[in-house]
Motif scaffolding. Sequence first.
Motif, PDB file in Angstrom:
ATOM      1  N   UNK A  25       0.873  -1.179   0.000  1.00  0.00           N
ATOM      2  CA  UNK A  25       0.000   0.000   0.000  1.00  0.00           C
ATOM      3  C   UNK A  25       0.905   1.223   0.000  1.00  0.00           C
ATOM      4  N   UNK A  26       1.161   1.748  -1.165  1.00  0.00           N
ATOM      5  CA  UNK A  26       2.128   2.851  -1.307  1.00  0.00           C
ATOM      6  C   UNK A  26       1.471   4.224  -1.242  1.00  0.00           C
ATOM      7  N   UNK A  27       0.209   4.295  -1.673  1.00  0.00           N
ATOM      8  CA  UNK A  27      -0.465   5.590  -1.700  1.00  0.00           C
ATOM      9  C   UNK A  27      -0.774   6.094  -0.294  1.00  0.00           C
ATOM     10  N   UNK A  28      -0.727   7.396  -0.107  1.00  0.00           N
ATOM     11  CA  UNK A  28      -1.062   8.009   1.179  1.00  0.00           C
ATOM     12  C   UNK A  28      -2.454   8.639   1.157  1.00  0.00           C
ATOM     13  N   UNK A  29      -3.017   8.780  -0.004  1.00  0.00           N
ATOM     14  CA  UNK A  29      -4.341   9.388  -0.148  1.00  0.00           C
ATOM     15  C   UNK A  29      -5.237   8.457  -0.965  1.00  0.00           C
ATOM     16  N   UNK A  30      -6.528   8.424  -0.637  1.00  0.00           N
ATOM     17  CA  UNK A  30      -7.217   9.042   0.493  1.00  0.00           C
ATOM     18  C   UNK A  30      -6.718   8.456   1.826  1.00  0.00           C
ATOM     19  N   UNK A  31      -6.569   9.281   2.809  1.00  0.00           N
ATOM     20  CA  UNK A  31      -5.894   8.889   4.053  1.00  0.00           C
ATOM     21  C   UNK A  31      -6.607   7.750   4.787  1.00  0.00           C
ATOM     22  N   UNK A  32      -7.930   7.889   4.971  1.00  0.00           N
ATOM     23  CA  UNK A  32      -8.649   6.852   5.719  1.00  0.00           C
ATOM     24  C   UNK A  32      -8.556   5.503   5.015  1.00  0.00           C
ATOM     25  N   UNK A  33      -8.626   5.529   3.703  1.00  0.00           N
ATOM     26  CA  UNK A  33      -8.572   4.286   2.933  1.00  0.00           C
ATOM     27  C   UNK A  33      -7.197   3.637   3.029  1.00  0.00           C
ATOM     28  N   UNK A  34      -6.145   4.406   2.801  1.00  0.00           N
ATOM     29  CA  UNK A  34      -4.794   3.842   2.852  1.00  0.00           C
ATOM     30  C   UNK A  34      -4.415   3.437   4.274  1.00  0.00           C
ATOM     31  N   UNK A  35      -4.818   4.246   5.269  1.00  0.00           N
ATOM     32  CA  UNK A  35      -4.537   3.901   6.661  1.00  0.00           C
ATOM     33  C   UNK A  35      -5.289   2.630   7.058  1.00  0.00           C
ATOM     34  N   UNK A  36      -6.514   2.501   6.555  1.00  0.00           N
ATOM     35  CA  UNK A  36      -7.304   1.312   6.854  1.00  0.00           C
ATOM     36  C   UNK A  36      -6.677   0.048   6.297  1.00  0.00           C
ATOM     37  N   UNK A  93     -13.500  -6.675  17.075  1.00  0.00           N
ATOM     38  CA  UNK A  93     -12.042  -6.832  17.058  1.00  0.00           C
ATOM     39  C   UNK A  93     -11.631  -8.018  16.201  1.00  0.00           C
ATOM     40  N   UNK A  94     -10.391  -7.962  15.753  1.00  0.00           N
ATOM     41  CA  UNK A  94      -9.790  -9.039  14.965  1.00  0.00           C
ATOM     42  C   UNK A  94      -8.312  -9.071  15.323  1.00  0.00           C
ATOM     43  N   UNK A  95      -7.822 -10.242  15.746  1.00  0.00           N
ATOM     44  CA  UNK A  95      -6.424 -10.405  16.156  1.00  0.00           C
ATOM     45  C   UNK A  95      -6.038  -9.414  17.253  1.00  0.00           C
ATOM     46  N   UNK A  96      -7.002  -9.125  18.122  1.00  0.00           N
ATOM     47  CA  UNK A  96      -6.739  -8.248  19.254  1.00  0.00           C
ATOM     48  C   UNK A  96      -6.752  -6.759  18.929  1.00  0.00           C
ATOM     49  N   UNK A  97      -7.099  -6.411  17.686  1.00  0.00           N
ATOM     50  CA  UNK A  97      -7.159  -5.001  17.288  1.00  0.00           C
ATOM     51  C   UNK A  97      -8.575  -4.650  16.836  1.00  0.00           C
ATOM     52  N   UNK A  98      -8.943  -3.367  16.902  1.00  0.00           N
ATOM     53  CA  UNK A  98     -10.265  -2.976  16.410  1.00  0.00           C
ATOM     54  C   UNK A  98     -10.408  -3.306  14.927  1.00  0.00           C
ATOM     55  N   UNK A  99     -11.572  -3.762  14.528  1.00  0.00           N
ATOM     56  CA  UNK A  99     -11.824  -4.010  13.110  1.00  0.00           C
ATOM     57  C   UNK A  99     -11.891  -2.673  12.370  1.00  0.00           C
ATOM     58  N   UNK A 100     -11.709  -2.727  11.059  1.00  0.00           N
ATOM     59  CA  UNK A 100     -11.641  -1.487  10.268  1.00  0.00           C
ATOM     60  C   UNK A 100     -12.926  -0.683  10.370  1.00  0.00           C
ATOM     61  N   UNK A 101     -14.068  -1.360  10.244  1.00  0.00           N
ATOM     62  CA  UNK A 101     -15.338  -0.624  10.275  1.00  0.00           C
ATOM     63  C   UNK A 101     -15.637  -0.059  11.657  1.00  0.00           C
ATOM     64  N   UNK A 102     -14.969  -0.624  12.701  1.00  0.00           N
ATOM     65  CA  UNK A 102     -15.115  -0.080  14.055  1.00  0.00           C
ATOM     66  C   UNK A 102     -14.187   1.113  14.268  1.00  0.00           C
ATOM     67  N   UNK A 103     -12.961   0.980  13.814  1.00  0.00           N
ATOM     68  CA  UNK A 103     -11.954   2.046  14.005  1.00  0.00           C
ATOM     69  C   UNK A 103     -12.275   3.267  13.145  1.00  0.00           C
TER      70      UNK A 103
END
Length: 329
Positions: A25-36, A93-103
């Motif tokens: 995942x090389x792109x930084x934009x859109x931020x929420x999408x790439x961060x997700x 949660x998934x693998x001890x982390x918040x799921x994407x749709x939750x975060x």
Amino acid sequence: MSAAVYYNKLQELHRMIDLRLRSIVKEREPKDLSDGCRHVLSAGGKRVRSTLVVLACEAVGGSMRSALDAGTAVELLHNFTLVHDDIMDNAASRRGKPTVHTKWDLNNGVLVGDVLLGLAYRSLLRTRTKQLHRSVELLTNSFLEVCKGQALDLEFERRSRVTVKDYFRMIEMKTGRMISMSAELGAIVGNGSEQQIRSLRSFGHYLGRAFQLQDDLLDVVADEKHLGKTIGGDIVAGKKTFLFIKAVERAAGNDKKILEGIVKNRRAAKKTSVAAVTALYRKYGVLEATEDQIRRNTVRATAALTVLPDNSSTRMLHWFSGILLQRIS
């Protein structure tokens, strides 16, 4: 080769796959999408499917390097299914982390899953193989099977009666197909013979069965910290797992009424404690029956490897099947 050597190779393979996933995942934009996307791919995992791609490729004479793009593709596709599964299950949660749709939110969760699917195809198309068309066709057909399997799983939650035969048909599409596809894809990329490709597909088929049965079992017997999600989630969700179906078959009297109450009204699962249902599983020997099915399917999986060359990767496939039985998450 010793178990220590196999573990070292497994760790190295996981490191190489993780590096590729982190850099994909090389792109930084859109931020929420790439961060997700980065959030999902940084969560770790057992890398079972990518491991199978590489080991199957090597077992038929191919190289690890030639299989890495295909292995990464399978891992991306698997993560796509997890993201959308979590949305459908409303998992927090998934693998001890918040799921994407939750975060983030539901919309971003859907888009993250879609992007991971696109990245899976991009990675597969980088694979250097004479059978690229066949590889893409296999990934596509397997992806469609997984979707059908997930639809069946959701349908089963609404059905009053599900048989063991129905259950196996569902998991062979939802979970088993991804695992059998991984082994088959590795054999194709490694230019294996048609007999070797069929054997590795069969290996993955039975291993996939064993893997899902183990998941069902861990849902009630694992340590919550290791599992990375709430124990008894399948019971609360009213899932028709192998354990639940066998318990309904074997139970009698008030015990059967408790289980049937969950089928008739999924809210009953929340009113009935997970501990009480697990106690019924123990009472009727359901945990042992599940363990027996896991062993049987693992034996059938490893029996399918007899036609492969006797090399370190074939032997490691035997070893890898064994350690999957011992996992705690």
